[in-house]
Design an enzyme around this catalytic site. Structure first.
Site, PDB file in Angstrom:
ATOM      1  N   THR A   7       0.847  -1.187   0.000  1.00  0.00           N
ATOM      2  CA  THR A   7       0.000   0.000   0.000  1.00  0.00           C
ATOM      3  C   THR A   7       0.880   1.234   0.000  1.00  0.00           C
ATOM      4  O   THR A   7       2.095   1.124   0.083  1.00  0.00           O
ATOM      5  CB  THR A   7      -0.913   0.036   1.241  1.00  0.00           C
ATOM      6  OG1 THR A   7      -1.925   0.999   1.016  1.00  0.00           O
ATOM      7  CG2 THR A   7      -0.154   0.396   2.495  1.00  0.00           C
ATOM      8  N   ALA A 165       0.960   6.159  -7.431  1.00  0.00           N
ATOM      9  CA  ALA A 165       0.206   5.101  -8.117  1.00  0.00           C
ATOM     10  C   ALA A 165       0.656   4.936  -9.564  1.00  0.00           C
ATOM     11  O   ALA A 165       0.591   3.831 -10.114  1.00  0.00           O
ATOM     12  CB  ALA A 165      -1.290   5.398  -8.055  1.00  0.00           C
ATOM     13  N   CYS A 168       4.397   3.013  -8.717  1.00  0.00           N
ATOM     14  CA  CYS A 168       4.488   1.797  -7.903  1.00  0.00           C
ATOM     15  C   CYS A 168       3.409   0.788  -8.297  1.00  0.00           C
ATOM     16  O   CYS A 168       2.222   1.111  -8.262  1.00  0.00           O
ATOM     17  CB  CYS A 168       4.353   2.165  -6.424  1.00  0.00           C
ATOM     18  SG  CYS A 168       4.375   0.738  -5.326  1.00  0.00           S
ATOM     19  N   THR A 171       0.558   0.111  -5.680  1.00  0.00           N
ATOM     20  CA  THR A 171      -0.281   1.247  -5.297  1.00  0.00           C
ATOM     21  C   THR A 171      -1.255   1.515  -6.431  1.00  0.00           C
ATOM     22  O   THR A 171      -0.853   1.593  -7.581  1.00  0.00           O
ATOM     23  CB  THR A 171       0.591   2.503  -5.058  1.00  0.00           C
ATOM     24  OG1 THR A 171       1.573   2.211  -4.059  1.00  0.00           O
ATOM     25  CG2 THR A 171      -0.248   3.686  -4.613  1.00  0.00           C
TER      26      THR A 171
END
Length: 180
Positions: A7, A165, A168, A171
């Site tokens: 996360t 996001a 990664c 994410t």
């Protein structure tokens, strides 16, 4: 077997406001996305405290419950609750195995809490944890430095997560932002 993890959480104090953002992806191992809409940023202690987690989902829920208990025990004193949680987390043989990190914040404080006993308050009013934490922190710092005069804490938090996001793989773009 690998557990559920991955996360990104980003938190910022900016121009008298505070915001925390987290993505919604839950990953099983290194190959399977199990959920896209998990809520990893929560309001605690009558809505006066924000907490976000990165790491094992089950471990994080255990820590949320423990932390909320510490907040109640110390009447909302965030630094004291965080230190007591970190002490218990580090000293208890069972809890020491929990694989998660927390960012917690209220109207005055922003803290990182880890199982190694660390309680860290950043100098620049920003923290990020999780697989995309480095990307979000770099983005947040750049946004605050170069566009901070025209952006709110909530806008910086959301934009930092959006940038993370994009970079990664752990994410996603389902971002939840909470504000104090």
């Amino acid at each position: 077997m690998d557990g559920f993890h991955a996360t990104t959480i980003f938190a910022i104090r900016h121009n008298g406001a505070a915001a925390m953002a987290g993505d919604g992806q839950v990953t099983f191992g290194n190959a399977v996305v199990m959920k896209h809409t998990a809520k990893k940023v929560r309001r605690l202690f009558h809505g006066k405290v924000l907490a976000g987690f990165a790491g094992s989902v089950a471990d994080a829920f255990t820590l949320f419950e423990m932390f909320e208990g510490k907040l109640e025990q110390f009447n909302g004193n965030l630094p004291r609750a965080a230190v007591e949680l970190a002490k218990e987390w580090r000293s208890n043989k069972v809890l020491r195995r929990l694989e998660a990190m927390l960012i917690v914040m209220d109207g005055q404080h922003l803290l990182l809490v880890s199982g190694t006993g660390e309680v860290i308050e950043p100098d620049d009013g920003m923290l990020a944890i999780g697989s995309g934490g480095h990307y979000a922190l770099a983005a947040g710092r750049a946004l605050k430095q170069y566009a901070g005069a025209s952006m709110t804490a909530k806008e910086i938090a959301k934009a930092a997560l959006e940038i993370a996001a994009d970079i990664c793989v752990y994410t996603n773009g389902h971002i939840i932002v909470e504000e104090l």
